[in-house]
Design a protein around this motif. Structure first.
Motif, mmCIF file in Angstrom:
data_model
loop_
_atom_site.group_PDB
_atom_site.id
_atom_site.type_symbol
_atom_site.label_atom_id
_atom_site.label_comp_id
_atom_site.label_asym_id
_atom_site.label_seq_id
_atom_site.Cartn_x
_atom_site.Cartn_y
_atom_site.Cartn_z
ATOM 1 N N PHE A 470 -6.045 57.742 23.070
ATOM 2 C CA PHE A 470 -5.202 57.318 24.183
ATOM 3 C C PHE A 470 -5.564 58.058 25.470
ATOM 4 C CE2 PHE A 470 -1.449 58.246 26.791
ATOM 5 C CZ PHE A 470 -1.235 56.973 27.284
ATOM 6 N N VAL A 471 -5.562 59.401 25.441
ATOM 7 C CA VAL A 471 -5.842 60.155 26.677
ATOM 8 C C VAL A 471 -7.275 59.932 27.127
ATOM 9 C CG1 VAL A 471 -4.057 61.883 26.282
ATOM 10 C CG2 VAL A 471 -6.350 62.289 25.388
ATOM 11 N N LYS A 472 -8.198 59.756 26.180
ATOM 12 C CA LYS A 472 -9.587 59.465 26.533
ATOM 13 C C LYS A 472 -9.684 58.106 27.213
ATOM 14 C CE LYS A 472 -14.201 59.324 24.399
ATOM 15 N NZ LYS A 472 -14.514 57.905 24.638
ATOM 16 N N GLY A 473 -8.932 57.121 26.704
ATOM 17 C CA GLY A 473 -8.939 55.796 27.314
ATOM 18 C C GLY A 473 -8.384 55.802 28.724
ATOM 19 N N VAL A 474 -7.280 56.537 28.948
ATOM 20 C CA VAL A 474 -6.692 56.640 30.287
ATOM 21 C C VAL A 474 -7.676 57.310 31.238
ATOM 22 C CG1 VAL A 474 -4.842 57.664 31.653
ATOM 23 C CG2 VAL A 474 -4.323 56.643 29.439
ATOM 24 N N ARG A 475 -8.349 58.374 30.757
ATOM 25 C CA ARG A 475 -9.357 59.053 31.595
ATOM 26 C C ARG A 475 -10.483 58.100 31.982
ATOM 27 N NH1 ARG A 475 -13.345 62.511 29.564
ATOM 28 N NH2 ARG A 475 -13.691 60.821 28.070
ATOM 29 N N ASP A 476 -11.003 57.360 31.001
ATOM 30 C CA ASP A 476 -12.122 56.457 31.272
ATOM 31 C C ASP A 476 -11.713 55.349 32.241
ATOM 32 O OD1 ASP A 476 -13.591 57.994 29.542
ATOM 33 O OD2 ASP A 476 -13.474 56.590 27.854
ATOM 34 N N GLN A 477 -10.504 54.850 32.101
ATOM 35 C CA GLN A 477 -10.043 53.789 32.996
ATOM 36 C C GLN A 477 -9.794 54.310 34.405
ATOM 37 O OE1 GLN A 477 -6.893 52.522 30.358
ATOM 38 N NE2 GLN A 477 -7.892 50.580 29.965
#
Length: 493
Positions: A470-477
């Protein structure tokens, strides 16, 4: 000094959320309600230290919470828990069950009292839930907690679990009271804070909460910069563009300071202590990997109450400050789109979230009936924020001169670089969050799975998400929201 007339808006009672109000009636729940309860000195933190104790009518709640803390109750899932510890926990839970059902009507005129009551009852409930032996699959929360807690949540429009506001925004005091003769400077008070309530009494737990409180205080300057940029955006001439460019670099500097404060949690909170001894206390039903049900006994005694469905527990995703940065920079459409979890139930009285046209639920409107489709996790987390802060985010999103649109339509290279500098700073803040989640959740969970202490699988965060992904996805977005130069943007179309 002459007293205010009874019809003056400062003499009006706090509005009851269950009673319709006339359009244009001022919100008097707090002195800063008309400013979304966002203080120019402390931001989303209250301008004065939170209340430390309820009046005598609710002293029994305070005493029960105090007893749990002083008794050093232990988590039920701890290995080799002694019979003595189990018996001590059961005696305390029996004391909770024997409490009278205290009335809440006299709390309703005061937002400050309601906040303290939510804090106390949520803490009691989590102590109660997390000390019940793991062999018991259905957790029954007794009526002396259920009824007043849900009534209070209805007024505050919050779910009946611990939230970020309970752990961070309304859980602090000063070590040394700053002198009233000197102007309050938030970043000078970052190390002058203590917590009011802790499960473990450890420095590790206190530093975990205070690291977020320090970020909130440092972020006050970001709110000031955002306000200045919005003022200049309405002018929009070449001088305003130069000023916005300067302000955006200043905003990037503040966000980088926030990143350093986030990284500083390592100095006071040991990752293994956090994972084993602290994190389990504030898990909500949604993040309980064992699948135990929470049953709110006595709910039928008050026909205005409904069965709660939002039970995620506190999360950094409930920080209004970080949501405000996303919305102001215009990247919430990117960062808020992954991990659709749970659902927001439509309420009869609308309380919209900032990133969705769905209504944020009041506790009275929460039910187990089928509702709207699932929504992004960060959008759902807005229903765990104080309602004035949700309104602030909605107001910010309705800005008729959005910053990202202004920058995207500009050929000014310096402005675009400054904007991307601020987005990059937020992306780097989230880089650090990814590292923190890996260190404090992912690695300990893998270690526990390897030792056979937990089932193998993705480490769950608040709301049942895969915490790391989740936090990795938010960072990438967030990184995907960079505009680049006007030439490269034109070439990509």
């Amino acid at each position: 000094m002459q007293s205010l007339p009874p019809t003056h808006f400062l003499n009006l009672p706090r509005p009851n959320v269950l009673v319709p109000t006339l359009q244009g009636t001022p919100d008097t729940s707090t002195l800063a309600a008309h400013d979304f309860d966002v203080d120019t000195r402390t931001g989303f933190m209250p301008p004065e230290p939170p209340l430390t104790r309820l009046p005598s009518a609710w002293e029994q709640w305070e005493e029960v919470l105090e007893d749990a803390i002083e008794s050093k109750l232990q988590l039920a899932d701890q290995p080799d828990l002694s019979d003595e510890e189990n018996a001590k926990s059961e005696r305390w839970r029996n004391r909770v069950r024997e409490l009278p059902i205290l009335p809440t009507a006299d709390l309703k005129p005061s937002e400050v009292l309601l906040r303290r009551a939510h804090h106390v009852l949520a803490w009691i409930m989590h102590f109660y839930v997390q000390t019940i032996p793991t062999s018991i699959r259905s957790i029954h929360i007794p009526p002396p907690v259920t009824i007043p807690h849900l009534q209070i949540c209805t007024q505050l429009q919050l779910p009946p679990v611990l939230t970020y506001s309970d752990d961070v925004l309304y859980n602090w005091r000063f070590k040394t009271q700053p002198p009233s003769t000197v102007p309050f400077v938030p970043k000078q008070q970052l190390n002058n804070l203590r917590c009011l309530t802790l499960f473990t009494g450890t420095r590790d737990e206190e530093e975990f909460y205070l690291s977020s409180a320090r970020i909130e205080l440092r972020g006050v300057e970001a709110l000031s910069v955002m306000r200045a940029i919005m003022d200049e955006a309405f002018v929009g001439d070449s001088i305003a563009i130069r000023r916005i460019t300067t302000y955006l670099w200043a905003l990037a500097d503040v966000i980088r300071d926030m990143e350093k404060l986030l990284a500083g949690v390592r100095d006071g909170c040991d990752p293994q202590v956090f994972y084993d001894k602290i994190r389990p206390w504030f898990k909500g039903a949604d993040s309980d990997t064992s699948g135990r049900k929470w049953v709110f006994d006595g709910i039928d005694l008050d026909p205005t109450l409904k069965v709660p469905t939002e039970l995620s527990g506190p999360s950094a995703g409930q920080s209004s400050l970080i949501h405000a940065l996303d919305i102001f920079l215009g990247i919430d459409r990117y960062s808020h789109t992954n991990f659709s979890t749970g659902r927001l139930q439509k309420a009869s009285s609308p309380h919209p979230t900032a990133s969705s046209s769905l209504d944020a639920p009041t506790t009275a409107a929460l039910s187990s009936a089928p509702g709207p489709p699932k929504v992004p996790f960060l959008t759902r987390m807005q229903s765990y924020m104080p309602r004035h802060h949700r309104a602030f985010l909605l107001h910010l999103q309705a800005n008729p001169r959005p910053l990202r649109e202004l920058v995207a339509q500009s050929d000014d290279a310096a402005l675009r670089a400054a904007y991307d500098g601020a987005v990059t700073a937020l992306k780097e803040f989230r880089d650090e969050h990814v590292r923190i989640v890996a260190l404090y959740i992912l690695i300990p969970s893998r270690r526990a799975a390897g030792a056979g202490q937990e089932p193998a699988g993705a480490a769950k965060g608040t709301g049942g998400t895969d915490a790391f992904q989740f936090v990795k996805g938010v960072r990438d977005q967030t990184a995907g929201a960079l505009l680049g130069s006007s030439e490269s943007a034109a070439g990509s179309t």
